[in-house]
Design a protein around this motif. Structure first.
Motif, PDB file in Angstrom:
ATOM      1  N   ARG A 107      23.810  45.204  75.760  1.00 17.22           N
ATOM      2  CA  ARG A 107      23.941  44.780  77.154  1.00 17.22           C
ATOM      3  C   ARG A 107      23.830  45.962  78.100  1.00 17.22           C
ATOM      4  NH1 ARG A 107      29.337  41.545  76.514  1.00 17.22           N
ATOM      5  NH2 ARG A 107      29.350  42.922  74.727  1.00 17.22           N
ATOM      6  N   LEU A 108      23.809  47.168  77.542  1.00 20.40           N
ATOM      7  CA  LEU A 108      23.770  48.359  78.383  1.00 20.40           C
ATOM      8  C   LEU A 108      22.308  48.685  78.720  1.00 20.40           C
ATOM      9  CD1 LEU A 108      26.265  50.366  76.186  1.00 20.40           C
ATOM     10  CD2 LEU A 108      26.773  48.866  78.115  1.00 20.40           C
ATOM     11  N   PRO A 109      21.948  48.627  79.987  1.00 21.18           N
ATOM     12  CA  PRO A 109      20.525  48.732  80.349  1.00 21.18           C
ATOM     13  C   PRO A 109      19.867  50.040  79.890  1.00 21.18           C
ATOM     14  CG  PRO A 109      21.935  48.760  82.301  1.00 21.18           C
ATOM     15  CD  PRO A 109      22.801  48.380  81.157  1.00 21.18           C
ATOM     16  N   ALA A 110      20.547  51.164  80.008  1.00 27.33           N
ATOM     17  CA  ALA A 110      19.892  52.436  79.659  1.00 27.33           C
ATOM     18  C   ALA A 110      19.560  52.475  78.173  1.00 27.33           C
ATOM     19  CB  ALA A 110      20.794  53.602  80.026  1.00 27.33           C
ATOM     20  N   ILE A 111      20.532  52.072  77.350  1.00 23.52           N
ATOM     21  CA  ILE A 111      20.310  52.092  75.899  1.00 23.52           C
ATOM     22  C   ILE A 111      19.222  51.100  75.521  1.00 23.52           C
ATOM     23  CG2 ILE A 111      21.392  51.483  73.694  1.00 23.52           C
ATOM     24  CD1 ILE A 111      23.883  52.851  74.668  1.00 23.52           C
ATOM     25  N   ILE A 121      15.818  52.633  76.446  1.00 22.31           N
ATOM     26  CA  ILE A 121      15.403  53.704  75.525  1.00 22.31           C
ATOM     27  C   ILE A 121      14.861  53.095  74.239  1.00 22.31           C
ATOM     28  CG2 ILE A 121      16.219  55.606  74.075  1.00 22.31           C
ATOM     29  CD1 ILE A 121      18.220  56.272  76.281  1.00 22.31           C
ATOM     30  N   LEU A 137       6.365  51.960  72.097  1.00 24.43           N
ATOM     31  CA  LEU A 137       5.482  53.131  72.030  1.00 24.43           C
ATOM     32  C   LEU A 137       4.978  53.339  70.615  1.00 24.43           C
ATOM     33  CD1 LEU A 137       6.889  56.122  74.117  1.00 24.43           C
ATOM     34  CD2 LEU A 137       4.727  54.923  74.371  1.00 24.43           C
ATOM     35  N   ARG A 148       4.997  51.282  68.032  1.00 22.28           N
ATOM     36  CA  ARG A 148       4.213  50.192  67.468  1.00 22.28           C
ATOM     37  C   ARG A 148       2.829  50.078  68.092  1.00 22.28           C
ATOM     38  NH1 ARG A 148       6.338  45.281  65.620  1.00 22.28           N
ATOM     39  NH2 ARG A 148       5.643  44.367  67.575  1.00 22.28           N
ATOM     40  N   TYR A 163       9.229  49.642  63.245  1.00 22.29           N
ATOM     41  CA  TYR A 163       8.806  48.358  62.661  1.00 22.29           C
ATOM     42  C   TYR A 163       9.987  47.628  62.045  1.00 22.29           C
ATOM     43  CZ  TYR A 163       3.864  49.240  63.377  1.00 22.29           C
ATOM     44  OH  TYR A 163       2.654  49.452  63.958  1.00 22.29           O
ATOM     45  N   ASP A 166      34.725  38.057  68.984  1.00 24.37           N
ATOM     46  CA  ASP A 166      35.276  38.563  70.228  1.00 24.37           C
ATOM     47  C   ASP A 166      36.688  38.040  70.432  1.00 24.37           C
ATOM     48  OD1 ASP A 166      34.465  40.343  72.092  1.00 24.37           O
ATOM     49  OD2 ASP A 166      33.934  38.804  73.587  1.00 24.37           O
ATOM     50  N   GLY A 177      39.426  39.588  68.761  1.00 22.50           N
ATOM     51  CA  GLY A 177      39.785  40.920  69.254  1.00 22.50           C
ATOM     52  C   GLY A 177      39.057  42.037  68.538  1.00 22.50           C
ATOM     53  N   LEU A 178      37.981  41.715  67.813  1.00 18.54           N
ATOM     54  CA  LEU A 178      37.222  42.786  67.161  1.00 18.54           C
ATOM     55  C   LEU A 178      36.467  43.576  68.220  1.00 18.54           C
ATOM     56  CD1 LEU A 178      35.666  41.027  64.039  1.00 18.54           C
ATOM     57  CD2 LEU A 178      37.776  42.324  64.204  1.00 18.54           C
ATOM     58  N   TRP A 223      31.662  47.343  67.461  1.00 16.01           N
ATOM     59  CA  TRP A 223      31.199  47.839  66.164  1.00 16.01           C
ATOM     60  C   TRP A 223      31.797  47.061  65.009  1.00 16.01           C
ATOM     61  CZ3 TRP A 223      26.955  50.256  66.048  1.00 16.01           C
ATOM     62  CH2 TRP A 223      26.580  51.067  67.136  1.00 16.01           C
ATOM     63  N   GLN A 236      26.067  55.002  77.714  1.00 15.64           N
ATOM     64  CA  GLN A 236      24.744  55.130  78.321  1.00 15.64           C
ATOM     65  C   GLN A 236      24.476  56.547  78.772  1.00 15.64           C
ATOM     66  OE1 GLN A 236      23.185  51.824  80.647  1.00 15.64           O
ATOM     67  NE2 GLN A 236      25.267  51.052  80.716  1.00 15.64           N
ATOM     68  N   LYS A 295      -5.578  49.340  64.970  1.00 13.88           N
ATOM     69  CA  LYS A 295      -4.933  50.625  64.691  1.00 13.88           C
ATOM     70  C   LYS A 295      -5.470  51.231  63.394  1.00 13.88           C
ATOM     71  CE  LYS A 295      -0.892  48.780  65.680  1.00 13.88           C
ATOM     72  NZ  LYS A 295       0.558  48.624  65.501  1.00 13.88           N
ATOM     73  N   LEU A 300      -2.485  52.733  72.664  1.00 15.26           N
ATOM     74  CA  LEU A 300      -1.414  52.039  73.362  1.00 15.26           C
ATOM     75  C   LEU A 300      -2.012  51.015  74.324  1.00 15.26           C
ATOM     76  CD1 LEU A 300       1.507  52.466  72.919  1.00 15.26           C
ATOM     77  CD2 LEU A 300       1.593  53.958  74.906  1.00 15.26           C
TER      78      LEU A 300
END
Lengths: 340, 347, 330
Positions: free
Chosen positions: B169-173, B176, B183, B185, B227, B248, B251-252, B255, C23, C269, C308
């Protein structure tokens, strides 16, 4: 996210002004106890490994001489076999300390690849290998022919120039690896195989079923001064690599051989020989090496002439004439600046 | 009686099916004897160049395998020391085989992996009583098996993290991981190998770049992790939302929920797809020959290209290593079918 | 609900806060790695005076290319050489996709044949070709072409205008407004058009390999069509061919298209392996340029960018097709 990466990249560009270490190659070699030497993956006479991993060839002998001069032991070489495409980055990145892999010295390579050529170990020219039964006598009669080439060499461009100048319309088939290129030639896919004449001789003798079935055409279409190269930015190491080669050539000029080098060092009164062997002047100190650095090098592999005769000369399977690679006073081009 | 009805139903059901059968039988009648002649009756099995030359065009020359098999299987590894890669490979294969069989799934499998790998590298590299053998002499089948096993063993755990990251749910992660997967694939494996082999040294401080074998392993791992991550993601998507909500409400933590509830189910679902991908990994290790590591495909070239006498019989050589690859891949695909049944059975 | 309200209060233990930390750590790590590698690269380049940038693309290429779809001369700029390579890649990929689809669909349908012999053959084909590495298959086909075919000056003639030899497959072609018929010369075919052995080996290798996978995809798609549909079709009295075309395939398509897209992408590819057998695709041109100019980073980036772009646009195209198919179904 993207912006962050770009930001870091820009920051990196500014931070890149920190001083680089120069003159450290020799130290790191002494520390590691071996010279990392980039060689060909397998070209008879130049660099070739037997099934035990023992390397031989004229390029390999240079590596040994260098290791002997620097570390006093010709066996302290780490051989890194490289394809044509890998060789420059391997040198640039410090994976190897010296590239001794029959590489042509050109302006572009000197000026834009971040490497310095040390000298010339073999004056060569590009030629063509054709089957005898094709009855081709001259490269100029090969109009429209298909020619097998290995990529990543000066060869492709030379052939293009020659083909244009003589309106031959030669069609290259370019392979990543030399084995693939020669394999395609021997299977009959190409009318000719092209590389440096020495390489052709090596391929013909090592890989042709019957060497007499193939002939090297008389035309040499380019100048190919082949020599070792070192990374730019370390002038001390550059000097050592350069003068080891010059020393080997000059030793031949003055008759210092593998067999007589000890005797010469001990007894000779010739001032030039006394300088080369470190008897009178300590040239080694100027380079950061031992006094008898050249004695060790010659003792390890012999002088330049002996390297030539042992690996590619008329008595070997390659049977290459000394030709341009003779000493300057014997009609050749090998002329070493004096050690003094 | 039964057989006759089978034949009628499966070979001569109607005139179309019948004519297809007749056509194939006629083709077989013409070509099968020729093929057998070439492959068996007219073939030369002795390592004799002259006999092979004489039989050219009419019979296969299996003698080339008899003559060169050690070079093909072990590459440039020193001849007298070849028992070492042989033993190392047998050990590794034994380990893999044991890991595939249910009866052996127990706690001691983990230490077994560590021990066998340690033994493998000791045998291959030498030292401690054995002659040291630098990694650029490693080649052939041991290298193929080593590269694919390490790539699988490293890419698999990495792929789980990447897959979880892509569903985070974390946008940055999430960004990435998505960018990484897409990229990788989008580009061919060979470009990654070029990067590992030619470019990577440039990315590192002078003289700090690792050995080319390590760089290639890293490249393979990063490539396949992308892949495998997509496969794992498929499994994660199949887990009903209720399970996570239940975890949830117990209470887990994130991880704990992933480790105890989600992953065990998701991974069980994707096992067959995973094994299919392992086959692809095994086959694609052959590409490292393009960057001059002499695994099985490369060592065949090494064995035959430089020997003018035997070079004309490269087709037989290719057929031989094709058979080797086929054996491994076919076995794995059978295993995948078996495990698919097991998974279906367990549910 | 408790959790959500806690997350708004920014306590140390709140989920939102921990998420933020994760993050930041991830971005920092990625950024740091990028910075470290970028810094090293720039440092190395600066220290050794290695030139960088894309200006080399506008200099003359200086090398010939064996086969080209557009007019290309060694004095043309480097970018044009790349274009030639790209077109060569696309040529083999597109022809390959068409042929592999045809063969693959035939194999997939063949698996449901009433005839056991045909079924068995399709199965044997699939298992054989997909369990052998593609690189090995390419090398094998290339060897077959160069080893077995006759030399270029004594080709096998098919009819009077088709020739097959180590020089490739030559056929008449429309050149400069006239039909040009090939005639054997001393070193090459004069006139007409020629498919080189490199092209044919890459094409055959890719087609045979990918068709095995496409066959599996098609088989799975057909198997996913409920049996009742086929039974209904036959009770309507539709002949077998019509059943396949009108009932089975349209429904199977929905299952088939996503994995089929993957196979198309794989084929494209995999065409990069052409470099191993001397076909001048974009990878081959890039490695040649890399060695002439020393711009390693730039050349490898170009390769990656090309693939790509191709991959993403193929995926987009197939997604569009998939959507269209799906709508029509309803």
């Amino acid at each position: 996210m993207k912006r962050t990466i770009i930001g870091f990249a820009i920051a990196a560009a500014f931070l890149a002004s920190a001083p680089v270490f120069a003159g450290k190659t020799l130290d790191s070699i002494k520390q590691k106890g071996q010279v990392a030497c980039g060689v060909h993956t397998g070209l008879a006479g130049f660099s070739q490994a037997d099934s035990q991993g023992n390397w031989s060839g004229i390029d390999v002998d240079y590596c040994k001489a260098l290791a002997a001069a620097v570390l006093g032991d010709a066996s302290k070489v780490k051989y890194v076999p490289l394809t044509a495409a890998q060789r420059f980055t391997a040198l640039q990145s410090g994976e190897i300390d010296v590239l001794s892999r029959n590489t042509t010295w050109t302006l572009t390579r000197d000026a834009s690849l971040g490497i310095n050529f040390v000298g010339v170990t073999y004056y060569d020219g590009q030629g063509f290998l054709v089957p005898v039964k094709s009855k081709v006598k001259s490269a100029k009669s090969m109009k429209g022919a298909t020619v097998c080439v290995q990529s990543g060499t000066t060869t492709e461009k030379n052939m293009t120039d020659y083909s244009r100048a003589n309106k031959l319309d030669l069609k290259p088939v370019v392979f990543e690896k030399i084995e693939a290129a020669t394999g395609a030639y021997f299977s009959g896919r190409c009318a000719a195989f092209t590389t440096d004449a020495s390489g052709l001789a090596s391929v013909r003798n090592k890989e042709a079923k019957n060497p007499a079935d193939h002939v090297i055409l008389p035309e040499l279409i380019s100048k190919e001064p082949l020599g070792p190269a070192v990374r730019r930015g370390d002038d001390e190491w550059f000097a050592i690599a350069k003068w080891t080669l010059f020393g080997l050539i000059e030793s031949e000029e003055y008759g210092i051989t593998q067999a007589n080098v000890d005797k010469m060092a001990a007894e000779s009164t010739d001032p030039v020989i006394m300088r080369i062997t470190g008897k009178s002047e300590d040239t080694g100190k100027l380079l950061g090496l031992d006094k008898d650095w050249m004695v060790k090098a010659v003792k390890a592999v012999g002088n330049y002439g002996e390297m030539f005769e042992r690996n590619v000369g008329p008595k070997t399977a390659l049977n290459l004439p000394r030709g341009l690679n003779n000493q300057w006073n014997k009609g050749g081009l090998q002329y070493a600046p004096p050690i003094r | 009686m039964k057989r006759r009805s089978w034949i009628r139903k499966n070979l001569f059901a109607d005139w179309k099916s019948g004519s297809v059968t007749v056509f194939f039988l006629l083709v077989a009648l013409v070509y099968v004897p020729r093929l057998l002649d070439w492959a068996l009756f007219g073939a030369v099995f002795a390592p004799n160049v002259d006999a092979c030359q004489a039989a050219r065009g009419t019979g296969a020359c299996w003698g080339v395998i008899v003559e060169k098999w050690r070079l093909i299987i072990f590459g440039r590894y020193p001849f007298d020391e070849q028992w070492r890669p042989a033993l190392a490979t047998v050990l590794l294969l034994g380990l893999l085989f044991a890991s595939c069989i249910r009866r052996f799934w127990s706690a001691w499998l983990a230490p077994a992996w560590v021990i066998v790998w340690a033994l493998f590298f000791w045998l291959m590299r030498g030292g401690a009583g054995l002659t040291p053998t630098p990694s650029d002499l490693w080649g052939g089948l041991p290298l193929t098996i080593m590269l694919s096993t390490i790539a699988i063993a490293l890419a698999f755990p990495l792929s789980i993290f990447v897959a979880l990251g892509r569903r985070s749910r974390l946008p940055a992660i999430r960004t990435i991981c998505t960018v990484y997967i897409e990229l990788i694939r989008g580009v061919p494996l060979i470009s990654i190998l070029f990067m590992a082999s030619f470019l990577f040294p440039l990315f590192m401080p002078v003289g700090k770049s690792p050995d080319v074998l390590l760089r290639v392993i890293a490249g393979l791992t990063l490539f396949w992790a992308a892949y495998l991550a997509e496969i794992v993601r498929g499994g994660l998507q199949a887990i009903p939302k209720g399970h996570l909500e239940a975890a949830d409400s117990l209470g887990l933590t994130y991880w704990q929920a992933q480790r105890k509830v989600v992953l065990p189910q998701a991974l069980a679902i994707v096992v067959p797809a995973m094994v299919n991908n392992f086959i692809a990994i095994f086959k694609d290790t052959s590409l490292v020959t393009i960057v001059s590591l002499y695994e099985l495909t490369g060592s065949l070239g090494l064995a035959l290209n430089s020997d003018a006498n035997w070079r004309p019989f490269k087709i037989e050589g290719y057929l031989f290593i094709a058979a080797v690859y086929f054996t491994f891949c076919f076995a794995m695909s059978r295993y995948s079918l078996w495990i698919e049944k097991q998974v279906a059975h367990d549910r | 609900m408790r959790r959500r309200s806690a997350s708004r209060s920014w306590s140390w233990r709140s989920q939102a806060f921990r998420g933020l930390v994760w993050q930041v750590v991830a971005v920092l790590l990625v950024g740091l790695a990028a910075w470290y590698l970028g810094h090293n690269t720039l440092e190395n380049m600066r220290a050794r005076g290695i030139k960088s940038g894309f200006d080399f693309l506008f200099g003359p290429a200086g090398f010939d290319i064996g086969e080209s779809l557009v007019k290309y001369d060694a004095l043309d700029p480097v970018w044009k050489a790349f274009l030639v390579g790209l077109l060569n890649t696309l040529r083999v990929a597109i022809v390959g996709i068409v042929l592999a689809t045809l063969l693959g669909v035939a194999l997939g349908i063949g698996r449901f044949s009433k005839n056991a012999l045909l079924r068995g053959l399709c199965y044997a084909y699939t298992e054989t070709f997909r369990n052998i590495p593609i690189l090995l298959q390419l090398l094998f086909w290339y060897l077959v072409f160069t080893e077995i075919l006759p030399p270029v000056n004594e080709p096998v003639t098919l009819g009077t205008t088709f020739f097959l030899s180590k020089g490739g497959f030559s056929f008449p072609w429309w050149i400069d407004g006239v039909w040009s018929v090939p005639t054997p010369g001393a070193f090459s075919m004069d006139g007409g058009a020629t498919a080189t052995p490199e092209f044919m080996a890459v094409l055959l290798g890719l087609v045979f390999y990918t068709a095995a996978f496409i066959g599996e995809v098609v088989r799975a798609g057909i198997a996913a069509v409920p049996k009742g549909q086929v039974e209904a079709a036959s009770s309507l009295g539709l002949p077998r061919g019509l059943q396949v075309r009108k009932v089975i395939l349209p429904q199977a398509m929905r299952v088939i298209i996503p994995p089929l897209t993957n196979q198309y992408l794989n084929l494209t590819k995999n065409s990069s392996l052409a470099v191993a057998i001397g076909y001048p695709d974009v990878v081959s041109i890039a490695t040649t340029t890399l060695n002439n100019t020393g711009r390693a980073v730039e050349c490898i980036s170009i390769i990656m960018l090309v693939y790509l772009t191709t991959s993403l646009s193929t995926a987009a195209l197939m997604n569009w097709y998939n959507k269209r198919m799906a709508i029509r179904e309803r």
